[in-house]
Design a protein around this motif. Structure first.
Motif, short mmCIF file in Angstrom:
data_model
loop_
_atom_site.label_atom_id
_atom_site.label_comp_id
_atom_site.label_asym_id
_atom_site.label_seq_id
_atom_site.Cartn_x
_atom_site.Cartn_y
_atom_site.Cartn_z
N SER A 80 -20.75 50.58 -54.37
CA SER A 80 -21.43 51.21 -53.23
C SER A 80 -21.95 50.24 -52.20
O SER A 80 -22.54 50.65 -51.20
N GLY A 81 -21.77 48.94 -52.41
CA GLY A 81 -22.25 48.01 -51.41
C GLY A 81 -22.23 46.58 -51.87
O GLY A 81 -21.67 46.23 -52.92
N ILE A 82 -22.88 45.71 -51.09
CA ILE A 82 -22.99 44.29 -51.37
C ILE A 82 -24.46 44.03 -51.67
O ILE A 82 -25.34 44.49 -50.94
N VAL A 83 -24.72 43.30 -52.74
CA VAL A 83 -26.08 43.19 -53.27
C VAL A 83 -26.42 41.73 -53.53
O VAL A 83 -25.58 40.96 -54.00
N GLY A 84 -27.68 41.36 -53.23
CA GLY A 84 -28.21 40.06 -53.58
C GLY A 84 -29.37 40.20 -54.54
O GLY A 84 -30.34 40.91 -54.26
N LEU A 85 -29.30 39.53 -55.69
CA LEU A 85 -30.36 39.54 -56.69
C LEU A 85 -30.97 38.15 -56.82
O LEU A 85 -30.26 37.15 -56.75
N ALA A 86 -32.28 38.11 -57.02
CA ALA A 86 -32.93 36.85 -57.36
C ALA A 86 -32.53 36.44 -58.76
O ALA A 86 -31.99 37.24 -59.53
N THR A 87 -32.83 35.20 -59.11
CA THR A 87 -32.43 34.71 -60.43
C THR A 87 -33.22 35.37 -61.56
O THR A 87 -32.88 35.19 -62.73
N ASP A 88 -34.27 36.14 -61.22
CA ASP A 88 -34.98 36.92 -62.24
C ASP A 88 -34.58 38.39 -62.22
O ASP A 88 -35.20 39.22 -62.88
N GLY A 89 -33.53 38.72 -61.43
CA GLY A 89 -33.03 40.09 -61.39
C GLY A 89 -33.63 40.96 -60.31
O GLY A 89 -33.20 42.11 -60.13
N GLU A 90 -34.61 40.46 -59.57
CA GLU A 90 -35.22 41.26 -58.51
C GLU A 90 -34.21 41.51 -57.39
O GLU A 90 -33.48 40.60 -56.97
N LEU A 91 -34.18 42.75 -56.90
CA LEU A 91 -33.29 43.09 -55.79
C LEU A 91 -33.85 42.51 -54.50
O LEU A 91 -34.95 42.86 -54.07
N LEU A 92 -33.10 41.60 -53.88
CA LEU A 92 -33.53 40.98 -52.63
C LEU A 92 -33.03 41.74 -51.42
O LEU A 92 -33.74 41.89 -50.43
N TRP A 93 -31.78 42.21 -51.49
CA TRP A 93 -31.21 42.96 -50.37
C TRP A 93 -30.00 43.73 -50.84
O TRP A 93 -29.42 43.44 -51.87
N GLN A 94 -29.64 44.74 -50.06
CA GLN A 94 -28.45 45.54 -50.35
C GLN A 94 -27.86 46.03 -49.04
O GLN A 94 -28.58 46.58 -48.20
N HIS A 95 -26.56 45.81 -48.86
CA HIS A 95 -25.85 46.31 -47.68
C HIS A 95 -24.93 47.43 -48.14
O HIS A 95 -23.92 47.18 -48.81
N ASP A 96 -25.29 48.66 -47.82
CA ASP A 96 -24.54 49.82 -48.30
C ASP A 96 -23.21 49.95 -47.59
O ASP A 96 -23.09 49.69 -46.39
N THR A 97 -22.20 50.36 -48.35
CA THR A 97 -20.89 50.69 -47.79
C THR A 97 -20.44 52.00 -48.40
O THR A 97 -21.05 52.52 -49.34
N ASP A 98 -19.37 52.56 -47.87
CA ASP A 98 -18.79 53.74 -48.50
C ASP A 98 -18.36 53.36 -49.90
O ASP A 98 -17.91 52.24 -50.14
N PRO A 99 -18.45 54.28 -50.87
CA PRO A 99 -18.02 53.93 -52.23
C PRO A 99 -16.57 53.45 -52.27
O PRO A 99 -15.66 54.15 -51.86
N LYS A 100 -16.38 52.24 -52.75
CA LYS A 100 -15.05 51.66 -52.88
C LYS A 100 -14.95 50.98 -54.24
O LYS A 100 -15.94 50.59 -54.83
#
Length: 665
Positions: free
Chosen positions: A231-251
């Protein structure tokens, strides 16, 4: 407030020290994980041959190997990969110098996942352990010395086995062993296990995540794990915290993200409406923001990821090898002839592996496609990305593993089988009152294809090689002037038929109709009717109630074309791209259905080449079909004009109460 090293205001020295502390020590010339030391597919090797025509690489060794798509991880004197033999999957340690097995550890049972059996994940080397995932669910930590299993987890407790098997390769960073936990489950999509003990450190991203392996990137002073998910492109911190998410159409997320420093991420999918996309990740006082920089539909990486060299992206748009400007998305050049290929890079050299086992040396330059030699190394389906370490390129298919000495210092010299050259760009074509109109274009096309000779022919029998999923088979195609036809070939190891008799279309398809079935309605019926039409479609458009309109000048892979829009009686349309010198087809664009990929219609492009004259007819001896993520190729070997036709062979199954036989995905 406690100090947070992920915050953009964190001192640079502290961030660099933290990053170094998390790095796994590597020996020179290592390729310790999927796509190399930093998962970019790019390394810096020295003394490699730069012109294979003058001096070809040597084959250091080749050895048999079982089925699977697992890549090669290389550390010290050993190479590590996985295979399937019979009903079992195994992890292998192989001596780099000789190719002999050092140890072999069975890691579980295998299964027949589409489109082939065997492991998908590539082992990751970290210290004295390997971390890998079997196709059916086992995450394992294994000792590099003797192959003993240190700890393991069954990933099915977090969700069912993915449709295509577990495919992502573990990311080891510091004490984290980061894996994708499942495909369609409602549990955590990503889990980090402790590298030493195997205990869970953290869980993130609830729900399905896909098949794409993550990368590590330093963005805005933050070390983070970047994923391409359904559903998108995601960045996680090294402890698993969600830093950001760029949503895209489900692919379907298969290729890996590509980090474009200092703050951009390139992602691609094989979906025709998505293609390739570059996003920017910006750090601010309130966290990270993302924005789309550019999108290019014709950069549809399927399962092999692009590489970034000196600001330019090199990768596969289905079966077209392309170069894009990473800053703008501008297309620089395109080349075909590799199928669904893959590649790695060193310096300004690209090592490109075709899906049938050829390896080409290509210069990494945006100016034009420049090839300096091509070798036939294997002859099987080659979907595994190569590995490059200490002057050797390691490639595999479902039967063999080969070590290619890129310094040419040892082994049997490989033989150059082909050298491709860049195609010439044709200047724009003049249309209008002082140039070509649609009537003149059609007349020239008709003459180029053999003209009236087609009206004198009653039947054709065509044989050759049909390739789907990079698996070749023999095909036989019979066409009659009354639009009856039958095409026999193999698909995924089973017989397949596409046909139309006097009653209508019918087929046998390994995925959609395992037994011969009539197609009396639904989206596949007009597709097979269109496929059955005899002779060049534009030989006499009026006779088929076709409307043809001149669109103007177009471009196919850097080559100027004359573009015609063809409208059928049912309102469907095709775009025909003709060569302005020969007036033969370069490509034809249309809309098709394939329920194995999508619920609705998808774009198809048919490439035509190698036209030859046979008894007055002009026939393309090479046809490539790209639709969605699929590639089908037909290479003609023989054309018989007016052969004897077995009418019984052309006849399809008896009419039944069942209509179209399909199995929606």
């Amino acid at each position: 407030m406690p100090f947070d090293p992920r915050h953009p205001s964190a001192p640079l020295a502290i961030l660099v020290t933290a990053a170094l502390a998390l790095t796994v020590p590597l020996a020179a010339g290592d390729w310790p994980q999927y796509r190399g030391p930093d998962r970019s597919g790019v390394v810096s090797e020295s003394d490699l041959l730069t012109n294979w025509i003058d001096e070809a690489p040597g084959i250091a060794w080749r050895r048999p190997i079982g089925e699977g798509f697992s890549g090669m991880a290389i550390h010290g004197e050993r190479l590590y990969t996985m295979e399937a033999v019979g009903s079992e999957e195994a992890l292998l340690a192989i001596d780099r110098a000789s190719g002999e097995t050092t140890w072999r550890t069975v890691v579980g049972e295998t299964d027949e996942f589409f489109p082939g059996a065997g492991p998908r994940s590539t082992p990751t080397v970290a210290g004295n352990r390997l971390y890998t995932v079997s196709s059916k669910s086992r995450l394992l930590a294994v000792g590099t010395a003797n192959g003993e299993i240190v700890w393991e987890h069954d990933l099915t407790q977090y969700g069912p086995v993915p449709r295509y098997g577990y495919s992502a390769s573990p990311l080891v960073d510091g004490d984290n062993v980061v894996v994708l936990a499942g495909d369609r489950g409602k549990g955590p999509g990503v889990i980090s296990f402790d590298r030493g003990s195997g205990e869970i450190r953290w869980q993130a991203l609830e729900g399905p995540t896909g098949y794409s392996s993550p990368i590590v990137a330093e963005i805005g002073g933050s070390r983070q794990y970047v994923f391409s998910t359904f559903s998108g492109i995601v960045g996680l911190a090294t402890d698993g915290e969600l830093l950001w998410q760029h949503d895209t159409d489900p692919k379907t997320a298969l290729p890996m993200p590509v980090f474009v420093p200092p703050d951009r991420i390139f992602v691609a999918t094989a979906d025709d409406s998505f293609g390739g996309m570059l996003i920017r990740v910006e750090a601010g006082e309130d966290g990270f923001r993302t924005a789309e920089v550019w999108r290019e539909r014709l950069m549809r990486n399927h399962f092999n990821t692009s590489v970034l060299v000196d600001g330019f992206l090199y990768g596969f748009d289905n079966a077209t090898f392309r170069c894009l400007d990473a800053a703008t998305g501008e297309r620089r050049w395109a080349a075909r002839g590799f199928g669904k290929g893959s590649l790695v890079a060193s310096g300004d050299l690209l090592f490109v592996l075709s899906d049938t086992g050829e390896v080409a040396l290509v210069e990494a330059t945006p100016e034009e496609y420049r090839e300096a030699g091509r070798l036939e190394v294997m002859q099987g389906r080659s979907w595994t990305s190569p590995s490059l370490a200490d002057g050797h390129l390691y490639v595999r298919d479902f039967d063999e593993l080969v070590s290619l000495d890129l310094r040419g210092a040892s082994g049997t010299a490989a033989e150059i089988v082909a050298v491709a050259t860049s195609s010439t760009v044709i200047e724009p074509v003049t249309f209008g009152p002082d140039g070509l109109d649609v009537v003149e274009i059609l007349a020239r096309h008709r003459a180029a294809r053999g003209g009236e000779r087609w009206n004198e022919v009653g039947a054709l029998e065509i044989t050759g090689t049909y390739t789907a999923f990079s698996q070749p088979s023999e095909f036989r195609l019979v066409r009659l002037a009354d639009d009856r036809y039958r095409l026999d070939f193999d698909l995924l190891g089973g017989p397949a038929i596409r046909a139309r008799d006097s009653t209508g279309p019918w087929w046998r398809h390994e995925l959609l109709a395992p037994e011969p079935a009539r197609i009396t309605e639904g989206p596949y019926e007009p597709l097979l009717v269109r496929e059955s039409l005899f002779g060049p479609l534009l030989l006499d458009p009026a006779a088929r109630d076709l409307e043809v309109e001149l669109v103007g000048s177009g471009e196919i892979n850097g080559r100027t074309t004359i573009d015609l829009e063809v409208t059928f009686p049912d309102g469907s349309k095709e775009t025909w791209h003709l060569d302005p010198q020969s007036y033969l087809e370069v490509a034809v664009d249309s809309r098709v259905h394939d329920f194995t990929q999508a619920e609705g219609p998808i774009d198809q492009r048919a490439f035509y080449s190698d036209f030859r004259r046979v008894d007055g007819l002009v026939v393309p001896f090479q046809l490539d079909l790209e639709f969605g993520a699929r590639l089908e190729e037909m290479e003609i070997e023989s054309v018989k004009v007016d052969p004897e036709v077995d009418e019984d062979w052309l006849a399809g199954p008896e009419e039944t109460d069942e209509s179209e036989s399909t199995k929606e995905d």
